[in-house]
Design a protein around this motif. Structure first.
Motif, PDB file in Angstrom:
ATOM      1  N   CYS A   1       0.882  -1.165   0.000  1.00 42.46           N
ATOM      2  CA  CYS A   1       0.000   0.000   0.000  1.00 42.46           C
ATOM      3  C   CYS A   1       0.920   1.215   0.000  1.00 42.46           C
ATOM      4  O   CYS A   1       1.853   1.277  -0.794  1.00 42.46           O
ATOM      5  N   ALA A   2       0.693   2.185   0.850  1.00 48.83           N
ATOM      6  CA  ALA A   2       1.593   3.341   0.919  1.00 48.83           C
ATOM      7  C   ALA A   2       2.770   3.037   1.844  1.00 48.83           C
ATOM      8  O   ALA A   2       3.928   3.026   1.427  1.00 48.83           O
ATOM      9  N   ALA A   3       2.463   2.759   3.105  1.00 46.07           N
ATOM     10  CA  ALA A   3       3.509   2.451   4.082  1.00 46.07           C
ATOM     11  C   ALA A   3       3.772   0.955   4.205  1.00 46.07           C
ATOM     12  O   ALA A   3       4.756   0.550   4.814  1.00 46.07           O
TER      13      ALA A   3
ATOM     14  N   ARG B   1       9.873   1.915   9.090  1.00 44.23           N
ATOM     15  CA  ARG B   1       8.763   2.831   9.352  1.00 44.23           C
ATOM     16  C   ARG B   1       8.603   3.887   8.261  1.00 44.23           C
ATOM     17  O   ARG B   1       9.577   4.356   7.688  1.00 44.23           O
ATOM     18  N   TYR B   2       7.366   4.249   8.017  1.00 47.14           N
ATOM     19  CA  TYR B   2       7.034   5.323   7.089  1.00 47.14           C
ATOM     20  C   TYR B   2       7.514   6.646   7.687  1.00 47.14           C
ATOM     21  O   TYR B   2       7.329   6.897   8.879  1.00 47.14           O
TER      22      TYR B   2
ATOM     23  N   PHE C   1       0.885   5.991  12.559  1.00 49.88           N
ATOM     24  CA  PHE C   1       2.056   5.472  11.865  1.00 49.88           C
ATOM     25  C   PHE C   1       2.617   4.200  12.508  1.00 49.88           C
ATOM     26  O   PHE C   1       3.602   3.657  12.041  1.00 49.88           O
ATOM     27  N   ASP C   2       1.987   3.746  13.579  1.00 51.07           N
ATOM     28  CA  ASP C   2       2.384   2.501  14.241  1.00 51.07           C
ATOM     29  C   ASP C   2       1.616   1.314  13.656  1.00 51.07           C
ATOM     30  O   ASP C   2       0.480   1.468  13.197  1.00 51.07           O
ATOM     31  N   ALA C   3       2.231   0.148  13.716  1.00 50.48           N
ATOM     32  CA  ALA C   3       1.525  -1.111  13.458  1.00 50.48           C
ATOM     33  C   ALA C   3       1.257  -1.733  14.822  1.00 50.48           C
ATOM     34  O   ALA C   3       2.089  -2.464  15.356  1.00 50.48           O
TER      35      ALA C   3
END
Length: 273
Positions: free
Chosen positions: A163-165, A201-202, A226-228
């Motif tokens: 996807c994006a990140a 990380r993004y 921005f965390d998983a």
């Protein structure tokens, strides 16, 4: 307190730190409940490929990919650009919900002052938004996830999902794929949270020029986006069970996966029994 997750040993040879492709990894080696494992070199995940360097593209080409699944929407692709062309590789765009969707919301994330960020993200609102978005993706994107898995069973492996990140839309799609072939739940979660590793990380970018635009408080307010976080993935899995009664029913009735399709998936992705 977040539960301690098992560690999945990294396959360093298959996890290079690419210059302009974030969060790349091979999910090979993850164990299944019947004693098998995901075969290395069959299923990869990453952030977008739009900024891949020539060296990055050469490495990706060397993987022998059949298909790249791009889960970004039109707005993402307008901001980041289309993926680089990889010779001989099919690119399939299947837009999925952006977990923090909405132009106005993202404009505030990029440009908002600290008071505005406190209002929209503080007091647990950001984390709640993320968990809710995962639940929504499960319920509203069954046709897309069904299409992905049927394509994987027929012709698309080796495949890369992004996807994006590479952490939310790709993370959930990878998790659903792994569930479909019987990978252990703990191993799925352990792979998912690898997106938090510093080199994966993004990068947070803000347009605001205010003195506190990147202050510790702002970074803390933004971090849930921005965390998983394993609770996001668990929110999706809980929604599967609440909506369909079990993962098996979700796969067979929600995603329309026939037993023979599941078996082809296993043959494509797993080591021999």
């Amino acid at each position: 307190m977040t539960q301690q997750l098992p560690q999945v040993p990294p396959t360093e040879a298959n996890e290079p730190e690419l210059a302009e492709v974030r969060n790349f990894r091979d999910v090979g080696g993850l164990p299944t409940t019947d004693g098998r494992a995901v075969r290395p070199g069959r299923l990869f995940r990453s952030g977008h490929l739009a900024h891949a360097t020539e060296t990055d593209a050469a490495f990706l080409t060397s993987l022998g990919l059949h298909t790249v699944f791009d889960f970004r929407n039109e707005a993402d692709r307008k901001v980041e650009g289309a993926d680089v062309e990889l010779p001989g590789v099919r690119n399939v765009n299947i837009p999925l919900n952006d977990p923090a969707d909405g132009k106005e919301f993202w404009k505030l994330v990029r440009d908002g002052d600290i008071a505005q960020l406190r209002e929209i993200l503080g007091d647990g609102k950001a984390a709640t938004r993320m968990s809710d978005s995962y639940r929504k993706m499960v319920v509203e994107r069954t046709s897309e996830h069904s299409r992905i898995l049927h394509s994987m069973a027929e012709e698309s492996v080796p495949a890369l999902m992004h996807c994006a990140a590479g952490k939310d839309r790709a993370g959930l799609s990878i998790a659903i794929t792994l569930l479909a072939v019987g990978v252990e739940r703990e191993a799925i979660e352990a792979d998912y949270v690898k997106s938090n590793d510093p080199h994966r990380r993004y990068k947070v970018r803000r347009s605001s020029t205010a003195a506190d635009a990147m202050s510790p408080e702002v970074m803390e307010l933004l971090s849930p986006l921005f965390d998983a976080r394993v609770e996001y993935l668990r929110a999706a899995l809980e929604t599967i069970e609440a909506t369909w009664g079990s993962v098996e029913t979700y796969l067979t009735e929600g995603l329309k996966l026939a037993p023979e399709t599941r078996e082809r998936l296993r043959e494509s992705l797993l080591t021999e029994a």
